[in-house]
Design an enzyme around this catalytic site. Sequence first.
Site, PDB file in Angstrom:
ATOM      1  N   GLY A   1     -11.244  14.819 -25.574  1.00  0.00           N
ATOM      2  CA  GLY A   1     -11.169  14.671 -24.124  1.00  0.00           C
ATOM      3  C   GLY A   1     -10.933  13.205 -23.813  1.00  0.00           C
TER       4      GLY A   1
ATOM      5  N   GLN B   1     -11.006   5.399 -19.059  1.00  0.00           N
ATOM      6  CA  GLN B   1     -11.016   4.918 -20.445  1.00  0.00           C
ATOM      7  C   GLN B   1      -9.708   4.227 -20.826  1.00  0.00           C
ATOM      8  OE1 GLN B   1     -12.508   8.874 -22.102  1.00  0.00           O
ATOM      9  NE2 GLN B   1     -13.425   7.401 -23.508  1.00  0.00           N
TER      10      GLN B   1
ATOM     11  N   HIS C   1     -19.210  15.647 -20.449  1.00  0.00           N
ATOM     12  CA  HIS C   1     -18.994  14.294 -20.973  1.00  0.00           C
ATOM     13  C   HIS C   1     -17.908  13.580 -20.146  1.00  0.00           C
ATOM     14  CE1 HIS C   1     -18.725  11.453 -24.589  1.00  0.00           C
ATOM     15  NE2 HIS C   1     -17.657  11.119 -23.881  1.00  0.00           N
ATOM     16  N   GLU C   2     -16.812  14.290 -19.864  1.00  0.00           N
ATOM     17  CA  GLU C   2     -15.697  13.667 -19.126  1.00  0.00           C
ATOM     18  C   GLU C   2     -16.065  13.423 -17.657  1.00  0.00           C
ATOM     19  OE1 GLU C   2     -13.503  12.376 -20.903  1.00  0.00           O
ATOM     20  OE2 GLU C   2     -14.056  13.507 -22.695  1.00  0.00           O
TER      21      GLU C   2
ATOM     22  N   HIS D   1     -17.950  10.325 -17.410  1.00  0.00           N
ATOM     23  CA  HIS D   1     -17.071   9.141 -17.426  1.00  0.00           C
ATOM     24  C   HIS D   1     -16.566   8.829 -16.020  1.00  0.00           C
ATOM     25  CE1 HIS D   1     -16.576   7.718 -21.484  1.00  0.00           C
ATOM     26  NE2 HIS D   1     -16.244   8.903 -21.977  1.00  0.00           N
TER      27      HIS D   1
ATOM     28  N   CYS E   1     -17.785   9.092 -28.651  1.00  0.00           N
ATOM     29  CA  CYS E   1     -16.945   8.726 -27.514  1.00  0.00           C
ATOM     30  C   CYS E   1     -15.921   7.702 -27.984  1.00  0.00           C
ATOM     31  CB  CYS E   1     -17.820   8.134 -26.412  1.00  0.00           C
ATOM     32  SG  CYS E   1     -16.885   7.637 -24.964  1.00  0.00           S
ATOM     33  N   LEU E   2     -14.676   7.873 -27.572  1.00  0.00           N
ATOM     34  CA  LEU E   2     -13.619   6.925 -27.961  1.00  0.00           C
ATOM     35  C   LEU E   2     -13.939   5.513 -27.484  1.00  0.00           C
ATOM     36  CD1 LEU E   2     -10.394   9.002 -27.161  1.00  0.00           C
ATOM     37  CD2 LEU E   2     -11.323   8.498 -29.428  1.00  0.00           C
TER      38      LEU E   2
HETATM   39 CO    CO Z   1     -16.252   9.547 -23.921  1.00  0.00          CO
END
Ligand code: CO
Length: 163
Positions: free
Chosen positions: A41, A46, A127-128, A131, A86-87
């Site tokens: 995702g 991000q 999670h998204e 963000h 997480c990226l």
């Molecule tokens: Co993340």
Amino acid sequence: MTIKIYPNPILRIKTNDVTYEEAEKLKPTLIDKMINYSGIGLAACQIGISRKIAVVSEKATGDKPLFLINPVILETKGKQSIEEGCLSIKGITSFVPRAAFIKVETGIEGEKKIIEADGLLAIVIQHEIDHLNGILFIDRLNLPKKLWCLLKARYNKKMKKKL
Ligand code: CO
């Protein structure tokens, strides 16, 4: 456009609603970046764009990628937890408390739809959406766990600069 890494302040800003035109323009970029970075995702903030749009990969939907556009969680039920990463926070994973089931409203005014999700898909959506509200998964942990993750994240970032 590279992935913004913690503690980049853009990850902490509550994003603004996205318009139809902005969303259409961002969709291919989000998909490309998610694939490039092997994410499941990705939220626009991000990649430095503070708008309320995120994509969830077909790895979680089992179908087409899902775009979350100005999403709002309407209902949650139960509890579940998996080891999340997480990226934007390199080298850190942790079990995160999440709802087992969610009902979410998504879409531009006039063409909003309601989606229901459980399992992995529900986790990725939560999670998204976090963000988009400036929340990172480490914020959902108890304080000792969070501090440990933050120390580790800062250390990883320092190490990377040295290499
Ligand atoms: Co993340």
